[in-house]
Design a protein around this motif. Structure first.
Motif, PDB file in Angstrom:
ATOM      1  N   GLY A   1       8.744  -3.182 -11.085  1.00 24.12           N
ATOM      2  CA  GLY A   1       7.387  -3.167 -10.544  1.00 24.12           C
ATOM      3  C   GLY A   1       7.358  -3.336  -9.038  1.00 24.12           C
ATOM      4  N   ILE A   2       6.287  -2.839  -8.445  1.00 25.45           N
ATOM      5  CA  ILE A   2       6.193  -2.849  -6.986  1.00 25.45           C
ATOM      6  C   ILE A   2       6.021  -4.257  -6.414  1.00 25.45           C
ATOM      7  N   GLU A   3       5.328  -5.138  -7.120  1.00 26.06           N
ATOM      8  CA  GLU A   3       5.172  -6.521  -6.639  1.00 26.06           C
ATOM      9  C   GLU A   3       6.535  -7.213  -6.549  1.00 26.06           C
ATOM     10  N   SER A   4       7.362  -7.018  -7.563  1.00 29.29           N
ATOM     11  CA  SER A   4       8.685  -7.636  -7.597  1.00 29.29           C
ATOM     12  C   SER A   4       9.553  -7.135  -6.438  1.00 29.29           C
ATOM     13  N   ILE A   5       9.505  -5.840  -6.198  1.00 32.65           N
ATOM     14  CA  ILE A   5      10.300  -5.270  -5.104  1.00 32.65           C
ATOM     15  C   ILE A   5       9.737  -5.703  -3.751  1.00 32.65           C
TER      16      ILE A   5
ATOM     17  N   SER B   1       0.830  -1.209   0.000  1.00 36.22           N
ATOM     18  CA  SER B   1       0.000   0.000   0.000  1.00 36.22           C
ATOM     19  C   SER B   1       0.869   1.265   0.000  1.00 36.22           C
ATOM     20  N   LEU B   2       1.931   1.268   0.791  1.00 31.90           N
ATOM     21  CA  LEU B   2       2.845   2.406   0.826  1.00 31.90           C
ATOM     22  C   LEU B   2       3.594   2.542  -0.499  1.00 31.90           C
ATOM     23  N   MET B   3       3.971   1.417  -1.081  1.00 28.39           N
ATOM     24  CA  MET B   3       4.690   1.443  -2.355  1.00 28.39           C
ATOM     25  C   MET B   3       3.856   2.126  -3.439  1.00 28.39           C
ATOM     26  N   GLU B   4       2.560   1.872  -3.439  1.00 31.86           N
ATOM     27  CA  GLU B   4       1.685   2.475  -4.446  1.00 31.86           C
ATOM     28  C   GLU B   4       1.668   3.998  -4.345  1.00 31.86           C
TER      29      GLU B   4
ATOM     30  N   LYS C   1       6.759  10.500  -7.882  1.00 32.49           N
ATOM     31  CA  LYS C   1       6.990   9.140  -7.407  1.00 32.49           C
ATOM     32  C   LYS C   1       8.385   8.694  -7.811  1.00 32.49           C
ATOM     33  N   ILE C   2       8.913   7.705  -7.073  1.00 33.72           N
ATOM     34  CA  ILE C   2      10.231   7.164  -7.415  1.00 33.72           C
ATOM     35  C   ILE C   2      10.077   6.278  -8.650  1.00 33.72           C
ATOM     36  N   LYS C   3      10.753   6.666  -9.706  1.00 36.78           N
ATOM     37  CA  LYS C   3      10.689   5.941 -10.986  1.00 36.78           C
ATOM     38  C   LYS C   3      11.786   4.880 -11.075  1.00 36.78           C
ATOM     39  N   SER C   4      12.976   5.211 -10.566  1.00 33.38           N
ATOM     40  CA  SER C   4      14.060   4.232 -10.535  1.00 33.38           C
ATOM     41  C   SER C   4      14.872   4.439  -9.272  1.00 33.38           C
ATOM     42  N   LEU C   5      15.412   3.324  -8.765  1.00 29.24           N
ATOM     43  CA  LEU C   5      16.120   3.317  -7.484  1.00 29.24           C
ATOM     44  C   LEU C   5      17.390   2.502  -7.644  1.00 29.24           C
TER      45      LEU C   5
ATOM     46  N   ALA D   1       6.528   4.591  -8.607  1.00 32.05           N
ATOM     47  CA  ALA D   1       5.815   4.478  -9.880  1.00 32.05           C
ATOM     48  C   ALA D   1       5.472   2.998 -10.083  1.00 32.05           C
ATOM     49  N   PRO D   2       4.350   2.692 -10.735  1.00 28.70           N
ATOM     50  CA  PRO D   2       3.979   1.286 -10.929  1.00 28.70           C
ATOM     51  C   PRO D   2       5.061   0.469 -11.636  1.00 28.70           C
ATOM     52  N   ASP D   3       5.801   1.099 -12.535  1.00 26.78           N
ATOM     53  CA  ASP D   3       6.839   0.394 -13.295  1.00 26.78           C
ATOM     54  C   ASP D   3       8.246   0.722 -12.789  1.00 26.78           C
ATOM     55  N   ILE D   4       8.357   0.987 -11.500  1.00 25.88           N
ATOM     56  CA  ILE D   4       9.660   1.307 -10.908  1.00 25.88           C
ATOM     57  C   ILE D   4      10.686   0.229 -11.254  1.00 25.88           C
ATOM     58  N   HIS D   5      11.923   0.673 -11.440  1.00 28.44           N
ATOM     59  CA  HIS D   5      13.057  -0.234 -11.646  1.00 28.44           C
ATOM     60  C   HIS D   5      13.996  -0.068 -10.453  1.00 28.44           C
ATOM     61  N   PHE D   6      14.317  -1.190  -9.790  1.00 30.51           N
ATOM     62  CA  PHE D   6      15.263  -1.178  -8.681  1.00 30.51           C
ATOM     63  C   PHE D   6      16.517  -1.919  -9.123  1.00 30.51           C
TER      64      PHE D   6
END
Length: 119
Positions: free
Chosen positions: A49-53, A26-29, A109-113, A33-38
């Motif tokens: 994506g947030i599920e992967s992270i 919930s916090l990640m959302e 939102k954080i797009k890449s980390l 960003a939905p398509d964030i890259h870590f």
């Protein structure tokens, strides 16, 4: 732009320290960003994506002692759409990792980390 200087701090303290998967998601959302890259390392593919992270965080937390948490070691810095934070991971009397994160912000939102571990 929301208070850009705290997005990365919230990511570290509210998401990466949170041991409840549903709360984390919930916090990640709100922060990612939905398509964030870590990018964990230069030798591995990014987590996308947030599920992967969220799954990665859960897996890592299972390997850590229950009292391990991230602590900010200096004030977060930002310049336009780039943020930087330094941290340590461990228990109150034990540090197991020291590093920093850099995030690129897009649409508040954080797009890449990117993770940088100190050796």
């Amino acid at each position: 732009m929301m208070n850009a200087s705290i997005l990365l701090q919230d990511s570290l303290l509210m998401i990466w320290n949170n041991r409840n998967s549903a709360e984390r998601l919930s916090l990640m959302e709100k922060i990612y960003a939905p398509d964030i890259h870590f990018y964990e390392s230069n030798d591995s593919e990014p987590f996308v994506g947030i599920e992967s992270i969220n799954n990665l965080i859960g897996k890592l937390q299972q390997e850590w002692a229950p009292d391990f948490e991230f602590v900010v070691t200096e004030s977060p810095k930002f310049n336009h759409n780039v943020q930087h934070i330094s941290w340590k991971l461990g228990a109150p009397e034990l540090t197991v990792a020291i590093g920093s994160d850099i995030a690129f912000i897009e649409d508040d939102k954080i797009k890449s980390l990117y993770l940088f571990l100190n050796s």
